[in-house]
Motif scaffolding. Structure first.
Motif, short mmCIF file in Angstrom:
data_model
loop_
_atom_site.label_atom_id
_atom_site.label_comp_id
_atom_site.label_asym_id
_atom_site.label_seq_id
_atom_site.Cartn_x
_atom_site.Cartn_y
_atom_site.Cartn_z
N ASN A 66 -4.83 7.19 -5.48
CA ASN A 66 -6.47 7.06 -5.04
C ASN A 66 -6.58 5.15 -4.57
O ASN A 66 -7.62 4.97 -3.56
N ALA A 67 -6.04 4.68 -5.62
CA ALA A 67 -6.03 2.99 -4.36
C ALA A 67 -5.69 2.26 -3.61
O ALA A 67 -6.30 1.80 -3.01
N TYR A 114 0.94 -1.43 -0.29
CA TYR A 114 -0.52 0.23 0.11
C TYR A 114 1.08 1.50 -0.11
O TYR A 114 0.55 2.00 -1.12
N HIS A 115 1.85 1.37 0.64
CA HIS A 115 2.49 2.53 0.83
C HIS A 115 3.36 2.12 -0.72
O HIS A 115 3.49 3.66 -1.01
N HIS A 116 3.76 1.38 -1.84
CA HIS A 116 4.33 1.35 -2.56
C HIS A 116 3.17 1.23 -3.10
O HIS A 116 3.94 2.73 -5.11
N ARG A 117 2.60 1.83 -3.51
CA ARG A 117 1.15 2.05 -4.05
C ARG A 117 1.28 3.13 -4.65
O ARG A 117 1.00 4.38 -5.29
N GLY A 118 1.36 4.30 -3.44
CA GLY A 118 1.61 5.57 -3.39
C GLY A 118 2.92 5.92 -3.88
O GLY A 118 2.55 6.83 -4.46
N SER A 119 3.94 5.34 -3.60
CA SER A 119 4.89 5.50 -4.18
C SER A 119 5.16 6.03 -5.51
O SER A 119 5.75 6.60 -6.39
N LEU A 120 5.18 4.61 -6.02
CA LEU A 120 4.39 4.51 -7.58
C LEU A 120 3.24 5.59 -8.32
O LEU A 120 4.65 6.45 -8.85
N GLY A 121 2.51 6.15 -7.73
CA GLY A 121 1.89 6.94 -7.69
C GLY A 121 2.67 8.52 -7.85
O GLY A 121 2.35 8.83 -9.19
N ILE A 122 3.77 8.58 -6.83
CA ILE A 122 4.93 9.83 -7.68
C ILE A 122 6.01 9.69 -8.67
O ILE A 122 6.06 9.89 -9.81
N VAL A 123 5.98 8.39 -8.76
CA VAL A 123 6.96 8.41 -9.55
C VAL A 123 6.51 7.85 -10.96
O VAL A 123 7.04 8.70 -11.90
N LEU A 124 5.02 8.13 -11.11
CA LEU A 124 4.25 8.02 -12.57
C LEU A 124 3.58 9.26 -12.86
O LEU A 124 4.35 10.26 -14.09
N PHE A 125 3.70 10.10 -12.13
CA PHE A 125 3.57 12.26 -12.02
C PHE A 125 4.60 11.91 -12.91
O PHE A 125 5.12 13.04 -13.30
N CYS A 126 6.37 11.71 -11.85
CA CYS A 126 7.44 12.66 -12.61
C CYS A 126 7.98 12.06 -13.84
O CYS A 126 8.35 12.84 -14.35
N LEU A 127 7.14 10.83 -14.31
CA LEU A 127 7.53 10.54 -15.63
C LEU A 127 6.46 10.61 -16.95
O LEU A 127 6.70 10.46 -17.96
N ALA A 159 -0.73 7.88 -12.11
CA ALA A 159 -0.64 8.81 -11.10
C ALA A 159 -1.83 9.42 -9.78
O ALA A 159 -1.72 8.51 -8.63
N LEU A 160 -2.45 9.72 -10.34
CA LEU A 160 -3.44 9.98 -8.80
C LEU A 160 -4.21 8.40 -9.54
O LEU A 160 -5.26 8.46 -7.40
N LEU A 185 -0.52 15.29 -4.09
CA LEU A 185 -1.62 15.83 -4.79
C LEU A 185 -0.71 18.04 -5.09
O LEU A 185 -1.19 18.79 -6.24
N SER A 186 0.26 18.45 -4.11
CA SER A 186 0.62 19.24 -4.00
C SER A 186 1.63 19.50 -5.41
O SER A 186 1.24 20.24 -5.88
N LEU A 187 2.23 18.64 -5.76
CA LEU A 187 3.14 18.65 -7.28
C LEU A 187 2.31 18.68 -8.07
O LEU A 187 2.34 19.40 -8.98
N ASP A 188 0.58 18.13 -8.60
CA ASP A 188 0.23 18.04 -8.88
C ASP A 188 -0.16 19.31 -10.15
O ASP A 188 -1.28 19.95 -10.17
N GLY A 189 -0.53 20.13 -8.28
CA GLY A 189 -1.11 21.73 -7.97
C GLY A 189 -2.40 21.54 -7.51
O GLY A 189 -3.63 22.57 -7.78
N GLU A 190 -3.37 20.37 -7.03
CA GLU A 190 -4.21 20.48 -7.14
C GLU A 190 -4.71 20.85 -5.41
O GLU A 190 -5.09 20.04 -4.55
#
Length: 87
Positions: free
Chosen positions: A43-44, A19-32, A38-39, A69-74
């Motif tokens: 959310n999952a 569950y922690h890795h899924r959240g971290s993967l979201g940040i990696v996907l955003f940066c890529l 990523a979102l 969300l802070s990286l995305d500006g939401e």
């Protein structure tokens, strides 16, 4: 993929590092450059942690979600996430 066995929590729920890795993967996907994916991953992870009713997993997922969300500006969604962390 490595399968990690669930860890029993004091509350009787189950949690795994995934569950922690899924959240971290979201940040990696955003940066890529994949903000939608990523979102969705973030959310999952939050939804699964809520389903498990496991506070440490939920706090970690919400924290990583807030970072995304802070990286995305939401900002509006970030405010909602902040309120969830404070409950």
């Amino acid at each position: 993929m490595i399968h990690l066995p669930p860890l029993a929590s004091a509350s009787g729920g189950k949690s795994t590092p995934r569950y922690h890795h899924r959240g971290s993967l979201g940040i990696v996907l955003f940066c890529l450059g994949f903000p939608d994916q990523a979102l969705a991953r973030s959310n999952a992870a939050i939804a699964e942690a809520r389903r498990l009713a496991h506070p440490p997993s939920l706090a970690a997922s919400l924290g990583l979600g807030a970072r995304l969300l802070s990286l995305d500006g939401e900002i509006a969604a970030l405010d909602d996430g902040q309120n969830s962390l404070l409950r």
